[in-house]
Design an enzyme around this catalytic site. Sequence first.
Site, PDB file in Angstrom:
ATOM      1  N   SER A 295      63.555  10.798  48.944  1.00 43.39           N
ATOM      2  CA  SER A 295      62.526  10.925  49.980  1.00 43.39           C
ATOM      3  C   SER A 295      63.148  11.258  51.336  1.00 43.39           C
ATOM      4  CB  SER A 295      61.741   9.614  50.092  1.00 43.39           C
ATOM      5  OG  SER A 295      61.206   9.249  48.838  1.00 43.39           O
TER       6      SER A 295
HETATM    7  N1  SAH Z   1      63.443   5.728  45.583  1.00 43.92           N
HETATM    8  C1  SAH Z   1      63.987   7.011  45.218  1.00 43.92           C
HETATM    9  C2  SAH Z   1      62.895   8.083  45.267  1.00 43.92           C
HETATM   10  C3  SAH Z   1      62.991   8.992  44.097  1.00 43.92           C
HETATM   11  S1  SAH Z   1      61.608  10.033  43.787  1.00 43.92           S
HETATM   12  C4  SAH Z   1      65.165   7.384  46.085  1.00 43.92           C
HETATM   13  O1  SAH Z   1      65.453   6.671  47.051  1.00 43.92           O
HETATM   14  O2  SAH Z   1      65.836   8.369  45.796  1.00 43.92           O
HETATM   15  C5  SAH Z   1      60.606   9.028  42.733  1.00 43.92           C
HETATM   16  C6  SAH Z   1      61.215   8.520  41.464  1.00 43.92           C
HETATM   17  O3  SAH Z   1      60.208   7.779  40.765  1.00 43.92           O
HETATM   18  C7  SAH Z   1      61.666   9.600  40.469  1.00 43.92           C
HETATM   19  O4  SAH Z   1      63.000   9.385  40.131  1.00 43.92           O
HETATM   20  C8  SAH Z   1      60.729   9.438  39.278  1.00 43.92           C
HETATM   21  O5  SAH Z   1      61.342   9.734  38.037  1.00 43.92           O
HETATM   22  C9  SAH Z   1      60.368   7.969  39.387  1.00 43.92           C
HETATM   23  N2  SAH Z   1      59.120   7.585  38.714  1.00 43.92           N
HETATM   24  C10 SAH Z   1      57.947   8.249  38.651  1.00 43.92           C
HETATM   25  N3  SAH Z   1      57.032   7.546  37.938  1.00 43.92           N
HETATM   26  C11 SAH Z   1      57.648   6.392  37.550  1.00 43.92           C
HETATM   27  C12 SAH Z   1      57.257   5.259  36.782  1.00 43.92           C
HETATM   28  N4  SAH Z   1      56.024   5.151  36.236  1.00 43.92           N
HETATM   29  N5  SAH Z   1      58.163   4.278  36.578  1.00 43.92           N
HETATM   30  C13 SAH Z   1      59.417   4.357  37.100  1.00 43.92           C
HETATM   31  N6  SAH Z   1      59.854   5.399  37.825  1.00 43.92           N
HETATM   32  C14 SAH Z   1      58.988   6.410  38.054  1.00 43.92           C
END
Ligand code: SAH
Length: 218
Positions: free
Chosen positions: A67
């Site tokens: 993000s």
């Molecule tokens: N917190 C992360 C943001 C990554 S983007 C960072 O700091 O980099 C969002 C992430 O959520 C992705 O890796 C995606 O695979 C994950 N995601 C989406 N739906 C999800 C779910 N139901 N359970 C766990 N992870 C999920």
Amino acid sequence: MGQDTYLHKGLRKRMIEKLADAGISDKRVLEAMNRVPRHLFLGKDSVFDETAYENKAFQIGNGQTISMPFTVAYQTELLEIAKGDKVLEIGTGSGYQAAVLIEMGAKVFSIERQKSLFDKTPTLLRQLGYGSVKTFFGDGFLGLPVFAPFDKIIITAAAPEIPQKLLQQLEEGGQMVIPLEEGEKTIMRRITKTEENNFEEEQFIDCAFVPMLKGKKY
Ligand code: SAH
């Protein structure tokens, strides 16, 4: 692994000043983000080094993103982390948000639904000194009932609905920060569990996230 040089520290300081200018006022959030070497969470390509501290999201592989710094700062501020808070993060992704939460003094549990990210990120977190993050491969809609209740829950993907199981896993007085899809928009919300089965909702800014998806992905 890459280095955290004076150049990076300087760029990071400037990023922090910009976050403060943009309205992030919690000093503890700014200080925590000033300690995390964001450029090392973007993958190996050194071309990212200088842009790592601009207010941009980046692809981290598998169509997922780390993000934007402002979004991380904003969500972290809304969480009002106290030292020792037990925090559940949905979407480990690059591990950057988890590292910021560790720097705030939280105990972090983080779930990722994509196997490749789940396999990769814990190693990086360990190498950078954030090995205390407990990572899980699973579907964030289900949470982690075995480790519940949590003081705080942070969802880092755009949720199509409020996951009821996560509400159940919140401590009384606990808070969940969730980017919730509403029609074309995604709106940041904070839900406070005032007492068992009683919730208060607050609405904040529009934001952009990759979608929160059901089930695991191998
Ligand atoms: N917190 C992360 C943001 C990554 S983007 C960072 O700091 O980099 C969002 C992430 O959520 C992705 O890796 C995606 O695979 C994950 N995601 C989406 N739906 C999800 C779910 N139901 N359970 C766990 N992870 C999920």
